[in-house]
Design an enzyme around this catalytic site. Structure first.
Site, PDB file in Angstrom:
ATOM      1  N   GLU A  32      -2.134   2.974   6.391  1.00 25.12           N
ATOM      2  CA  GLU A  32      -3.569   2.814   6.127  1.00 25.12           C
ATOM      3  C   GLU A  32      -4.371   4.008   6.640  1.00 25.12           C
ATOM      4  O   GLU A  32      -5.293   4.486   5.967  1.00 25.12           O
ATOM      5  CB  GLU A  32      -4.080   1.520   6.770  1.00 25.12           C
ATOM      6  CG  GLU A  32      -3.518   0.246   6.163  1.00 25.12           C
ATOM      7  CD  GLU A  32      -3.847   0.112   4.688  1.00 25.12           C
ATOM      8  OE1 GLU A  32      -4.943   0.551   4.280  1.00 25.12           O
ATOM      9  OE2 GLU A  32      -3.001  -0.407   3.940  1.00 25.12           O
ATOM     10  N   HIS A  68      -4.452   7.002   4.408  1.00 23.62           N
ATOM     11  CA  HIS A  68      -5.485   7.043   3.365  1.00 23.62           C
ATOM     12  C   HIS A  68      -6.729   7.769   3.882  1.00 23.62           C
ATOM     13  O   HIS A  68      -7.369   8.525   3.140  1.00 23.62           O
ATOM     14  CB  HIS A  68      -5.857   5.621   2.936  1.00 23.62           C
ATOM     15  CG  HIS A  68      -4.825   4.947   2.084  1.00 23.62           C
ATOM     16  ND1 HIS A  68      -4.366   5.497   0.919  1.00 23.62           N
ATOM     17  CD2 HIS A  68      -4.168   3.756   2.224  1.00 23.62           C
ATOM     18  CE1 HIS A  68      -3.469   4.684   0.363  1.00 23.62           C
ATOM     19  NE2 HIS A  68      -3.328   3.632   1.142  1.00 23.62           N
TER      20      HIS A  68
END
Length: 475
Positions: free
Chosen positions: A336, A339
């Protein structure tokens, strides 16, 4: 000659008839295409009854069969709900549902002393009635999905009372945001002059940034309980990993997703130097919902809604061991945070705003075309809200389909890049096992039709991600 004569005859129809026919034709073309893809994938669910050789090491036959049956049920539900939605939309267009609702809104306004000159007020009444209609017609489908399909496969943790309270609350919160924002947008369009599309775009940009900023702190807590992640090894390792990549982490929360469902997730939010991470409790194998005393000590208030079924929820969660170990949770967060580090979030925002600006510009070009309004039953008036609805939802539908597919392809690319980032952090092995666990916990079916997955999957198929990580592990 007969076919070409028919084509020539079609062009003899008035412009509004051609527009209306083209909109309906495209809508049904998309529906039939989606149904064709869904049937290809459904055939995979039906025929793939044994674990493929390449999956034998990572998935047992019992889990494979459970996921197959779950996806079959979801596929059946999707077919009938999609058919209903398409038929309902067609009937609304054919029988003049949009102009009827606009006239009904005008009657409500007239009874309250507001004449036709109060177009914005009439527009708000129209929005309220339209969203109420949508909520009521969608309610039976949502109930069936939650209390039949999700319940059957062990995911639902809601009682009917909790579900209805939640639905009502969502509707109220939606109206509290939708109506004032819509009123301001319509006002800006009306007073903006020739360059109103620039002001409208800037307004929607500001609104979207504000909503992203306040959602997790002020809106999401209305529906879920957020608790600071307790001090310990996991929190310490999250902070160390965030610091190693210069992620400006300020807080880590755990959201009690188990109150609704067994599905798991993790995300981050916030702008600039105020980033926060949210973990679903269903993602954490080594986490239990704090008791009331712990909640009070941490300064977090428990939700009032659904308190009576807390024990039922906890029992269901305990009976089904799920989630990831701390090392695997860190690997998921590494993905995550990838990103963020790779600029995917910023790129998505830029793409979204470029699209928004283009749409408002084209709206400014098309809003004066009377035939667009006449095509949908508005012969004597051209309300701004109706223009937005017609142009953004119907006229732009081919463009929206193409854009959606392009964004899906881009999303898959971003997912591979985020996996590669987690690999660089030394998390390939743990992410590999985490993906397998999450797929098992969520009953994801690991076999997919290539065309269906290409069109629909925003994340690469499990096998493709595992293969990339497997190579990384070997490296």
């Amino acid at each position: 000659m007969g076919m070409w004569a028919s084509v020539d005859a079609m062009w003899d129809f008035p412009a509004e008839k051609r527009i209306f026919g083209a909109v309906l034709l495209f809508s049904w073309t998309v529906y039939l295409w989606e149904t064709f893809l869904a049937q290809r994938q459904r055939r995979i669910y039906k025929t793939t009854t044994r674990v493929p050789a390449e999956l034998e090491q990572i998935m047992d036959s019992d889990t494979f069969e459970k996921s197959r049956l779950y996806q079959l049920d979801k596929s059946t539900f999707s077919f009938w709900s999609g058919l209903y939605s398409e038929v309902e939309g067609t009937f609304i267009l054919l029988f003049g549902g949009i102009p009827y609702l606009w006239r009904l809104s005008g009657q409500f306004c007239s009874s309250a002393g507001f004449g036709p000159e109060y177009e914005i007020i009439q527009s708000l009444v129209f929005l309220l009635l339209a969203t109420l209609f949508s909520a009521l017609t969608g309610l039976p489908w949502s109930l069936y999905n939650t209390f039949v399909i999700e319940e059957k496969h062990g995911f639902n943790h809601q009682t009917l009372e909790f579900f209805m309270k939640d639905a009502i609350k969502k509707f109220i919160v939606t109206q509290c945001i939708l109506l004032p924002v819509s009123a301001l947008l319509l006002y800006i369009i009306k007073i903006g002059g020739d360059y109103f599309f620039i002001y409208a775009w800037l307004f929607t940009l500001v609104v979207s940034l504000v909503l992203v900023t306040i959602y997790a702190d002020y809106i999401a807590p209305l529906f879920d309980k957020f608790t600071p992640l307790p001090e310990g090894k996991l929190k310490q390792e999250i902070e160390v990993m965030a610091k190693s990549i210069d992620f400006p982490l300020t807080k880590v929360y755990v959201v009690e997703g188990s109150k609704r469902s067994s599905h798991s997730n993790a995300y981050f939010y916030g702008f600039f130097k105020n980033k926060r991470i949210v973990l679903f409790d269903t993602l954490l194998e080594e986490y239990s919902v704090p008791n009331k005393d712990n909640q009070e000590e941490s300064g977090m208030e428990a939700r009032n809604e659904g308190e009576g079924d807390s024990e039922e929820v906890k029992a269901k969660v305990k009976n089904k061991k799920q989630g990831c170990k701390n090392e695997e949770v860190l690997a998921v967060l590494g993905h995550e945070l990838g990103h963020w580090k790779l600029g995917h979030t910023v790129k998505n925002i830029i793409i979204s705003q470029m699209n928004s600006f283009l749409c408002f510009f084209l709206f400014a070009v098309l809003i004066g075309r009377r035939e667009l309004f006449a095509a949908f039953g508005f012969y004597d008036s051209q309300p701004t809200l109706i223009g937005l609805l017609i142009i953004f939802q119907f006229i732009f539908s081919p463009y929206n389909e193409v854009l959606s597919f392009c964004l899906t392809v881009l999303s898959r690319r971003f997912e591979f890049q985020a996996d590669a980032f987690a690999k660089k952090l030394g998390k390939a092995k743990d992410l590999y096992s985490a993906l397998i666990k999450l797929n098992k916990d969520n009953l994801g079916f690991p076999v997919s039709d290539w065309l269906f997955s290409t069109w629909h999957y925003s994340h690469p198929p499990l096998l493709e991600r595992l293969q990339a990580l497997k190579n990384a592990k070997q490296d």
